[in-house]
Design a protein around this motif. Structure first.
Motif, PDB file in Angstrom:
ATOM      1  N   GLY A 106       0.667  -1.267  -0.180  1.00 41.93           N
ATOM      2  CA  GLY A 106      -0.003   0.163   0.082  1.00 41.93           C
ATOM      3  C   GLY A 106       0.690   1.256   0.178  1.00 41.93           C
ATOM      4  N   GLU A 107       1.921   1.220  -0.705  1.00 38.84           N
ATOM      5  CA  GLU A 107       2.945   2.364  -0.720  1.00 38.84           C
ATOM      6  C   GLU A 107       3.303   3.026  -2.028  1.00 38.84           C
ATOM      7  OE1 GLU A 107       6.412   0.634   1.170  1.00 38.84           O
ATOM      8  OE2 GLU A 107       5.686   0.730   3.223  1.00 38.84           O
ATOM      9  N   ASN A 108       2.266   2.900  -2.965  1.00 40.62           N
ATOM     10  CA  ASN A 108       2.499   3.200  -4.133  1.00 40.62           C
ATOM     11  C   ASN A 108       2.149   4.722  -4.595  1.00 40.62           C
ATOM     12  OD1 ASN A 108       2.211   0.074  -5.055  1.00 40.62           O
ATOM     13  ND2 ASN A 108       3.157   1.079  -6.637  1.00 40.62           N
ATOM     14  N   GLY A 109       2.013   5.651  -3.581  1.00 40.24           N
ATOM     15  CA  GLY A 109       1.831   6.936  -3.695  1.00 40.24           C
ATOM     16  C   GLY A 109       0.318   7.262  -4.364  1.00 40.24           C
ATOM     17  N   ASP A 110       0.132   8.349  -5.224  1.00 41.19           N
ATOM     18  CA  ASP A 110      -1.066   8.712  -5.599  1.00 41.19           C
ATOM     19  C   ASP A 110      -1.102   8.284  -7.155  1.00 41.19           C
ATOM     20  OD1 ASP A 110      -1.734  10.410  -3.096  1.00 41.19           O
ATOM     21  OD2 ASP A 110       0.068  11.298  -3.561  1.00 41.19           O
ATOM     22  N   ILE A 111      -0.288   8.380  -8.116  1.00 38.01           N
ATOM     23  CA  ILE A 111      -0.459   8.416  -9.478  1.00 38.01           C
ATOM     24  C   ILE A 111       0.540   7.458  -9.965  1.00 38.01           C
ATOM     25  CG2 ILE A 111      -0.446   9.609 -11.633  1.00 38.01           C
ATOM     26  CD1 ILE A 111      -1.524  11.914 -10.277  1.00 38.01           C
ATOM     27  N   ILE A 112       0.509   6.498 -11.012  1.00 40.52           N
ATOM     28  CA  ILE A 112       1.495   5.628 -11.565  1.00 40.52           C
ATOM     29  C   ILE A 112       1.130   5.783 -13.224  1.00 40.52           C
ATOM     30  CG2 ILE A 112       2.567   3.435 -11.866  1.00 40.52           C
ATOM     31  CD1 ILE A 112       1.282   2.874  -9.059  1.00 40.52           C
ATOM     32  N   LEU A 113       2.214   6.070 -14.059  1.00 40.14           N
ATOM     33  CA  LEU A 113       2.242   5.780 -15.359  1.00 40.14           C
ATOM     34  C   LEU A 113       2.718   4.224 -15.568  1.00 40.14           C
ATOM     35  CD1 LEU A 113       2.060   7.374 -18.036  1.00 40.14           C
ATOM     36  CD2 LEU A 113       4.400   7.479 -17.968  1.00 40.14           C
ATOM     37  N   LEU A 114       1.347   3.547 -15.995  1.00 37.72           N
ATOM     38  CA  LEU A 114       1.266   2.366 -16.295  1.00 37.72           C
ATOM     39  C   LEU A 114       1.595   1.900 -17.761  1.00 37.72           C
ATOM     40  CD1 LEU A 114      -0.931   0.365 -13.876  1.00 37.72           C
ATOM     41  CD2 LEU A 114       1.551  -0.016 -13.838  1.00 37.72           C
ATOM     42  N   ASP A 115       2.084   0.835 -18.226  1.00 43.74           N
ATOM     43  CA  ASP A 115       1.743   0.418 -19.885  1.00 43.74           C
ATOM     44  C   ASP A 115       0.165   0.025 -19.558  1.00 43.74           C
ATOM     45  OD1 ASP A 115       4.664   0.242 -20.369  1.00 43.74           O
ATOM     46  OD2 ASP A 115       4.686  -1.831 -19.788  1.00 43.74           O
TER      47      ASP A 115
END
Length: 423
Positions: A106-115
């Motif tokens: 649960g430590e992935n922050g707020d926003i991720i750029l995913l494939d």
């Protein structure tokens, strides 16, 4: 008197607590329990005070050069909407491992750029926020429909498409003319003409990055009748037909004239010259190489491009653990705006995921590289099929590489896949 003094003292203490703690909530836990948890998670209403809002944590995986451009654009957008962003760039080889580990904690922050083809996987695990109930619901309609399809699951949209980079096959126009062709080969007979031209010159015909298995798979898909692992596997229960025999024969003819490399043939070109008359690369690399050549030309003569129906696409997701859904939505909306998408394309040569801007830039590319108008840059198959096909090319990676290196014959390659039982 004692009792009265106690009452007065209690009143003074209560007043002091109220003054010192203006945010103290006397309603206690009952108030929090009465809140609608669904609304807290998906409406985008931040639980943080405006004055104490922490920066948005954004994680991406890019080359150092691309990340430098991303930082500039991302911070410009953040400033325009009065938020801060903390950007983190993870090495591509480590990205999936880092993603999985941090999602589990649960430590992935707020926003991720995913494939884009990974979005459904993480949505199913409950790690993402659906965008339908955020401020992005309207902006989603401006993105390329096929990309939206890749990021949709269970009736919800889980990501905002950001950019795409199609694989293309290139050929020098003069080589086509020498072989007596006016356009890209469409059948075995036309491919055989190009092979004969290579035989005459005793040179390879096409260069491929053997480590870019998706690019190789896109090229194999183009060969008639479709020679990528997923296409062969679909025919495993069908008796070998004349058409499939033609495909095996074509692969056998091509094998001696394939140049394999451990780098992209365009970016590794000596003095900006690609070593073979045909090659497979991504559009962004071709555009970048032309710019780097500074007018000298990346190719020995004008080049034509054929879109291969495979793309590298990335999308922005909001993690389920964020408490800044509103700020995250507004920042993603800014990153998906027409101005930002155009700016990002000019800096990276990756096509915009926004429909209007994509159409404009694709039109310019078609004119520049003598491409057939309205060529399909995206697969005709469903998004789910495209994801499954990527899984299949990964599954048979070793066999594909052995084929290209000439370690196994074309017949052995096809036979080994046809004998495989679908899991």
């Amino acid at each position: 008197m004692k009792r009265r003094h106690q009452v007065v003292l209690f009143a003074v203490l209560l007043l002091s607590l109220t003054i010192l703690s203006p945010s103290f909530d006397f309603r206690g836990s009952q108030h929090n329990q009465g809140r609608n948890q669904e609304k807290d998670t998906y409406t985008g209403v931040s639980s943080r005070n405006e004055d104490t809002r922490a920066p948005l944590d954004v994680m991406v995986s890019m080359s150092a050069e691309e990340f430098a451009s991303f930082q500039k654009v991302a911070k410009e957008v953040a400033t325009s909407i009065y938020v801060e962003v903390n950007l983190r760039n993870v090495e591509p080889k480590e990205y999936k491992e880092v993603l999985d580990q941090e999602f589990s904690l649960g430590e992935n922050g707020d926003i991720i750029l995913l494939d884009s083809d990974q979005v459904q996987h993480y949505a199913r695990k409950g790690y993402l926020v659906p965008l339908n109930a955020t401020a992005l619901s309207k902006a989603l309609g401006d993105s390329v429909a096929e990309l939206r399809g890749m990021t949709e699951w269970n009736g919800y949209q889980w990501a905002m498409p950001f950019d795409l980079d199609p694989y293309v096959m290139g050929v020098t126009a003069s080589y086509l003319n020498e072989a007596g062709l006016q356009d890209f080969p469409q059948n075995r007979e036309q491919w055989s003409k190009l092979i004969k031209a290579s035989q005459t010159k005793s040179t390879p015909l096409i260069s491929l990055n053997i480590d870019d298995i998706y690019g190789v798979g896109a090229w194999l898909s183009y060969l008639p009748p479709g020679m990528a692992p997923d296409q062969i596997l679909k025919m495993q229960l069908i008796p070998i037909t004349n058409e499939s025999q033609q495909g095996v024969g074509l692969l056998r003819e091509l094998q001696p004239y394939i140049m394999t490399m451990s780098a992209d043939p365009v970016l590794s070109a000596s003095e900006y010259k690609v070593p073979t008359p045909m090659f497979v690369s991504t559009l962004s690399r071709i555009l970048h190489a032309d710019e780097a050549a500074k007018g000298r030309g990346t190719f020995t003569s004008p080049v034509s491009l054929q879109a291969l129906q495979a793309v590298e696409s990335r999308s922005m997701v909001i993690t389920a653990g964020t408490v800044e859904t509103d700020a995250a939505s507004r920042w993603i909306e800014g990153m998906s705006s027409a101005v930002t998408q155009t700016k990002w394309y000019k800096q990276t040569n990756r096509l915009p995921a926004r429909q209007q801007e994509n159409k404009k830039e694709v039109g310019d590319v078609e004119s520049r590289y003598n491409m057939a108008s309205n060529q399909s840059w995206l697969a005709k198959e469903s998004p789910m099929q495209a994801i499954e096909n990527k899984t299949m090319i990964d599954r048979f990676r070793k066999r594909v590489q052995q084929l290209l290196e000439g370690e196994i014959s074309a017949a052995q390659y096809v036979s080994s896949i046809r004998k495989t039982v679908n899991p």
